[in-house]
Enzyme design. Sequence first.
Site, PDB file in Angstrom:
ATOM      1  CB  VAL A   1      -0.967   0.005   1.215  1.00  0.00           C
ATOM      2  CG1 VAL A   1      -1.762   1.302   1.286  1.00  0.00           C
ATOM      3  CG2 VAL A   1      -1.897  -1.192   1.163  1.00  0.00           C
ATOM      4  CB  CYS A   2       4.064   2.038   1.734  1.00  0.00           C
ATOM      5  SG  CYS A   2       3.635   1.514   3.403  1.00  0.00           S
ATOM      6  N   PRO A   3       3.748   2.260  -1.433  1.00  0.00           N
ATOM      7  CG  PRO A   3       4.328   0.543  -2.922  1.00  0.00           C
ATOM      8  CD  PRO A   3       4.051   0.829  -1.477  1.00  0.00           C
TER       9      PRO A   3
ATOM     10  CD  GLU B   1      -0.918   5.343   2.282  1.00  0.00           C
ATOM     11  OE1 GLU B   1      -1.953   5.683   2.865  1.00  0.00           O
ATOM     12  OE2 GLU B   1       0.129   5.017   2.879  1.00  0.00           O
ATOM     13  CG  LEU B   2       5.165   6.861   0.063  1.00  0.00           C
ATOM     14  CD1 LEU B   2       6.548   6.288   0.321  1.00  0.00           C
ATOM     15  CD2 LEU B   2       4.876   8.022   0.981  1.00  0.00           C
TER      16      LEU B   2
END
Length: 187
Positions: free
Chosen positions: A46-48, A50-51
């Site tokens: 999920v993090c990439p 969002e970033l």
Amino acid sequence: MSLIGKEVLPFEAQAYQNGNFIDVTEANFKGQWSIVCFYPADFTFVCPTELGDLQDQYAALKSLGVEVYSVSTDTHFTHKAWHDHSDTIGKIEYIMIGDPSHKISRNFDVLIEEEGLADRGTFIIDPDGVVQTVEITAGGIGRDASTLVNKIKAAQYVRNNPGEVCPAKWQEGASTLKPGLDLVGKI
């Protein structure tokens, strides 16, 4: 305990930005609007997304006088490796802070102690280094960076227009409210 209205606590960290390692402290948050976006870990799922979404809003945020900082408990070296190996993260131009000591994550009250990772937390900080908004979501729920543009505009409007507040779904140029006895029970 809420961080709203509180000044960012002191810290020193190393970060990665545009091919360079840089030093960052709480002093970087003064003199401009800042968004600090905590996420659990590099090289995840999920993090990439969002970033990358945050990078898509970066030019609009910069035009509003905002600097963006992402933070995870990884090192600045790991941020560089991720930047070098991911097409999505490779596009990021904003500052990626490493927090392997967990000090910043603790300062912002987003550290998941038993995992050594940060919650998904987003903070808007005013030019005095004071927290104005806090949003924390569960690990599996990705955030929408487009909402930050309107939140920044509302925060800037309220700062520049004491005595006025922005109602729900406020958009730049729309009517605001002036709290007072005449409005009680009329909204």
